[in-house]
Design an enzyme around this catalytic site. Structure first.
Site, PDB file in Angstrom:
ATOM      1  CG  HIS A  81      -1.952   1.048   1.221  1.00 44.22           C
ATOM      2  ND1 HIS A  81      -3.146   0.919   0.516  1.00 44.22           N
ATOM      3  CD2 HIS A  81      -2.013   2.259   1.835  1.00 44.22           C
ATOM      4  CE1 HIS A  81      -3.876   1.997   0.701  1.00 44.22           C
ATOM      5  NE2 HIS A  81      -3.211   2.831   1.484  1.00 44.22           N
ATOM      6  CG  MET A 120      -0.727  11.372   2.002  1.00 43.45           C
ATOM      7  SD  MET A 120      -0.727  11.249   3.808  1.00 43.45           S
ATOM      8  CE  MET A 120       0.992  10.944   4.133  1.00 43.45           C
ATOM      9  CG  HIS A 148      -4.915   5.690  -0.383  1.00 46.32           C
ATOM     10  ND1 HIS A 148      -4.976   5.644   1.007  1.00 46.32           N
ATOM     11  CD2 HIS A 148      -5.959   6.467  -0.764  1.00 46.32           C
ATOM     12  CE1 HIS A 148      -6.007   6.361   1.423  1.00 46.32           C
ATOM     13  NE2 HIS A 148      -6.612   6.880   0.367  1.00 46.32           N
ATOM     14  CG  MET A 164      -9.864   6.819   4.295  1.00 46.26           C
ATOM     15  SD  MET A 164      -8.242   6.008   4.153  1.00 46.26           S
ATOM     16  CE  MET A 164      -7.396   6.644   5.608  1.00 46.26           C
ATOM     17  N   GLY A 218      -4.192  11.020   6.407  1.00 51.58           N
ATOM     18  CA  GLY A 218      -3.113  11.994   6.443  1.00 51.58           C
ATOM     19  C   GLY A 218      -2.006  11.696   7.427  1.00 51.58           C
ATOM     20  CG  PHE A 219      -1.403  12.906  10.486  1.00 51.76           C
ATOM     21  CD1 PHE A 219      -0.170  13.538  10.422  1.00 51.76           C
ATOM     22  CD2 PHE A 219      -2.545  13.676  10.328  1.00 51.76           C
ATOM     23  CE1 PHE A 219      -0.074  14.904  10.212  1.00 51.76           C
ATOM     24  CE2 PHE A 219      -2.465  15.044  10.115  1.00 51.76           C
ATOM     25  CZ  PHE A 219      -1.222  15.659  10.054  1.00 51.76           C
ATOM     26  N   GLY A 220      -0.164   8.517  10.050  1.00 52.50           N
ATOM     27  CA  GLY A 220      -0.100   7.148  10.530  1.00 52.50           C
ATOM     28  C   GLY A 220      -0.205   7.106  12.043  1.00 52.50           C
ATOM     29  N   GLY A 221      -0.390   5.910  12.583  1.00 52.45           N
ATOM     30  CA  GLY A 221      -0.371   5.719  14.023  1.00 52.45           C
ATOM     31  C   GLY A 221      -1.638   6.101  14.768  1.00 52.45           C
ATOM     32  N   GLY A 252      -6.395   2.322   8.414  1.00 50.39           N
ATOM     33  CA  GLY A 252      -6.317   3.217   9.556  1.00 50.39           C
ATOM     34  C   GLY A 252      -6.463   2.512  10.883  1.00 50.39           C
ATOM     35  N   GLY A 253      -5.387   2.452  11.638  1.00 47.11           N
ATOM     36  CA  GLY A 253      -5.441   1.887  12.978  1.00 47.11           C
ATOM     37  C   GLY A 253      -5.569   0.383  13.043  1.00 47.11           C
ATOM     38  N   GLY A 275       0.232  -0.369   8.856  1.00 39.26           N
ATOM     39  CA  GLY A 275       1.520   0.298   8.723  1.00 39.26           C
ATOM     40  C   GLY A 275       2.455   0.002   9.865  1.00 39.26           C
ATOM     41  CB  SER A 276       3.014   1.726  13.107  1.00 39.91           C
ATOM     42  OG  SER A 276       1.658   1.765  13.530  1.00 39.91           O
TER      43      SER A 276
END
Length: 224
Positions: free
Chosen positions: A35, A39, A68, A139, A144-147, A178-179, A199-200
């Protein structure tokens, strides 16, 4: 037929000092998709990366490049992302003046089509395009932000989308982003998602091990 359950590690959380090795680790761990969040600092506050980075890593892996686009007026760049190596291009309903034209442009460039909606956008807004796309991305955090932590209220939208896909006999994939963590992936899975962006929760000290752990879990649910 049960939809294929797919892990899509988010490159945004990778260690860019060792990007090639990170990509090899998730591929070796069995993740079919990579993925790639693009942005522009306008549609979302953050800026990530664009065509040169995608093009530079295309030869490093055979994974599906799940691109994306979190950018305004996405139709301007579809052909360039396709030429850079995208296999699947997802754009935001909220960012496109004419979503139908964006869908047509992605098809014309030989890529699969995804359409995404933010947490506050009703599922009903995307229904006119559901039979024209290969994937719907819901979403589960503000983009716009990870974590970030998954927003539980977004799972109702996932359920509504899965019910619609089933009732209409569509083959549309349903992705969440997301999350997503190992200890909560069961929530969007139970709601009906079949592609999971993480992601993380994947990239870190043991990228290979975490990828395998996610994939073993999804395989167990696929075969259940």
């Amino acid at each position: 037929m049960k939809p294929q359950l797919i892990l899509a590690p988010s490159m945004l959380s990778a260690d860019f000092r060792n990007l090639g090795e990170e990509i090899k680790a998730v591929e070796k761990g069995g993740a079919p998709y990579l993925h790639i969040d693009v942005m522009d600092g306008i549609f979302v506050p953050s800026i990530s990366f664009g065509m040169p980075v995608i093009k530079s890593i295309r030869s490093a892996t055979k994974m599906v490049f799940d691109v994306h686009l979190m950018i305004v007026d996405p139709i301007r760049y579809i052909s360039e992302f396709a030429a850079s190596g995208a296999d699947l291009i997802t754009f935001h309903l909220e960012a496109a003046e004419d979503p139908g034209a964006v869908i047509d442009e992605i098809r014309k460039c030989g890529c699969k089509v995804g359409i995404s909606i933010k947490p506050k956008t009703p599922f009903e807004d995307v229904i006119p395009y559901m039979d024209k796309v290969d994937m719907l991305l819901i979403m589960t955090v503000e983009p716009g932000f990870g974590g970030q932590k998954m927003m539980p209220e977004t799972l109702e939208k996932v359920r509504a989308a899965r019910q619609y896909i089933t009732e209409k006999g569509l083959q549309t994939d349903l992705q969440v982003d997301g999350g997503v963590k190992y200890d909560n992936i069961h929530l969007p899975l139970e709601a009906g998602a079949n592609i999971f962006v993480a992601g993380s929760a994947v990239f870190g000290p043991d990228t290979l091990g975490e990828t395998k752990r996610f994939n073993e879990y999804l395989a167990s649910k696929q075969n259940a």
